[in-house]
Design an enzyme around this catalytic site. Sequence first.
Site, short mmCIF file in Angstrom:
data_model
loop_
_atom_site.label_atom_id
_atom_site.label_comp_id
_atom_site.label_asym_id
_atom_site.label_seq_id
_atom_site.Cartn_x
_atom_site.Cartn_y
_atom_site.Cartn_z
N ARG A 49 0.83 -1.22 0.00
CA ARG A 49 0.00 0.00 0.00
C ARG A 49 0.86 1.27 0.00
NH1 ARG A 49 -3.99 -0.36 4.79
NH2 ARG A 49 -2.21 -1.35 5.77
N CYS A 106 -8.68 1.34 0.71
CA CYS A 106 -8.42 -0.05 0.36
C CYS A 106 -9.17 -0.97 1.31
CB CYS A 106 -6.92 -0.35 0.45
SG CYS A 106 -5.88 0.71 -0.56
N HIS A 156 -17.40 11.06 2.21
CA HIS A 156 -16.23 10.68 1.42
C HIS A 156 -15.37 11.89 1.05
CE1 HIS A 156 -18.76 7.11 0.98
NE2 HIS A 156 -17.62 6.47 0.87
#
Length: 774
Positions: free
Chosen positions: A20, A532, A710
């Site tokens: 990541r 993720c 978001h």
Amino acid sequence: MTTPFPTATVTGYPRIGARREQKRALEAYWAGRIDADDFTRSVHTLRVETYHRLAELGLREDYAIPASYSHYDHVLDTALTVGLIPTDTGGTNTGAAAGLDAYFALARGTSQRSPLEMTKWFDTNYHYLVPELADSTVFTARPHHLLSLVAEARAAGHLVRPVLVGPVTLLALAKPAPGATTLPLDRLDELTLVYRDILTGLSDAGVDWVQFDEPALVADIPGTTDARLAEAARRTYATLSSATVRPQLFVTAPYGSLENGLPALAESGIDALGVDLSAATRGADPDYAPRLAATLPPSVHLVAGAIDGRNVWADDLAASLDVLTGLGRESLSVSTSTSLLHVPYTVSQETTLPVDVAFWLSFAEEKVTEVEALATALAEGAEARPEAFNRAERVRRTRASSTRVHNAEVAARTAAEATNDGFRADAATRIAAQESLGIPDLPTTTIGSFPQTAEVRRARADHRAGRVDDAAYEQAMRAEIDRVIDLQEELGLDILVHGEPERNDMVQYFAEHLDGFTTTEHGWVQSYGSRCTRPPILFGDVSRPDPITVGWTRYAASRTPHPVKGMLTGPVTILAWSFVRDDVDLRVSADQIGLALADEVADLEAAGIGIIQVDEPALRELLPLRSRARAEYLDWSVRAFRLVSAHVSPQTQIHTHLCYSEFGEIIEAIDALDADVTSIEAARSRMEVLDDIAGFGFGRGIGPGIYDIHSPRVPTVEELRELIEAALKHVPAHRLWINPDCGLKTRDYPEVRASLANLVAARQAMLDSVQVTV
């Protein structure tokens, strides 16, 4: 002399980094811990290392590696490359040639502007940013980012294949900007000329192959038809292929089978066609491979996506080789069915998976080796890759005979519930029974999760690693629950939640407590931007050995006189956000999960929890891309949800939550869920969904989200009040709930405190300004 298409390739690759690395670079840049130069160096290293690794795995031919990288979203990148940008960005190109901040403003928003709307990419768990097309938009070729990727790779010793979303798909997914009078697809001919200009620029840079992804051609898109999209593709690619100066055109059609689009592309003049020939697609459309063989002329190079790019099971190489040889084509390459964006990097990083299950798996790196093995076998025979083919055969045999996979008790219970439709008492009876809950008009609540602080994550990690014992871990989680309850009481929310500090992920947490699932350490998959997830792996029959959420919810309820919601993830979402079995029908697993969750609901109800939310944000996500298959899917998925609460009393209020979906397409199914209250994403689309709700006559509680979680921006009281006012035009106050779009896990506490305070203030302002009656 033109470069031949590589014999082995993939159509896309994960871009977050095996550890990541991109996620960390993005979040460090957004937080101001690194500057633009540091960020650029970090992602440059990631890209080049990815190219080197793919070459090591077998993609050594020129143009075998796709340049499919994006800082945030590939749809946004393509929209910027062709000049399809919102009208309020001042015409700034926010690709690599311009500022990162302008780019991220479109994706995440700022205090001055809202971000672009976000929704699901076809039937996957990837979210893309929806391009907005204004009448005043002038398409402009801006290939700077593509050219920089090509030059960077060439300097590192690789000839990579630039990748763009195709023009038909880009416009099929775009929406008109506010005030626009022209539908995006009506401007396809104009956009095609800009794509042609981009091809010229790539050709001038020495690029021999370019990839255009056209998944819209395998789906039924609202507002148009398959025949119209096919004709649009034929016309578009005939124009592009007729360009005097251009690279060779490779068009992909992932996520399903082409219908009208197949003959249209076959006669359009393209040079190569990539198709989804995975076992899943072949099962859904058994005639697809023969249709390809009969339709595609020899002049079009066929790139057969035999390796499933979306699931994690090792391929049956012998079966795939039979399919490929059965095509009877000399001009044939092997690829993945879709971009490998949807799977983790490699099984080799995993140290805690059950040994037998790990043996059955294939992540991105392993899939590349499967592609290479098939391509070699296609040219030289299976004996050229004996190790790969022998392993695939052992996987097939051991999975089929494993006692870990099948549970007779679960099978018997599932069969016994086969005729249960899951319906409770009628809605009127339930509404009357639930008056005892004392819920006010315009009740305020949240969707479930609260920010996951570094301390909370550290406590979970320490407990998992054995550095703290059960008692210390429980004390840490209770302290966070206390904090969340105190904050909600301070802000004045009506229906509280415990905040879910014990949950690493809304699906993984349940998978860790259900038999039939396993989870990974490093199996991260990009959902959007830096977000993720680690999808669990469903490998066997599902049951619940012990209560999962009851203890935490009971504790939270003991800390407040306010009602506290129990919080569960629904069966369809658990399926949608997991890697699922490919040896049984999805409906079987859905019923098994629904019955396991029904046991949890019964225990919550017995513990005195009167409101229970069963989240199904992914209900729309699994909707088949072809409309003819949707009724059957919705029938079994809705039934699985209803099984969760089939036996609760009328006094228990069942909530559900859905987000980032085109709700109008499934409004009847949402109603059929029969939840007492449904909360839905609505802030980014500014309550567009309410037209669907009002038009359908939805008759139970509804909570259209007014706070877009978001984005890091804090909405003002006036903004929130306007959204509540808009909602009240469609939903009466006694049925309207006031809540955010989704859970608050990804935000930080200062943002959440300010935003929820404004949410409560906006609700109070509405109560003060109008006479609200039941």
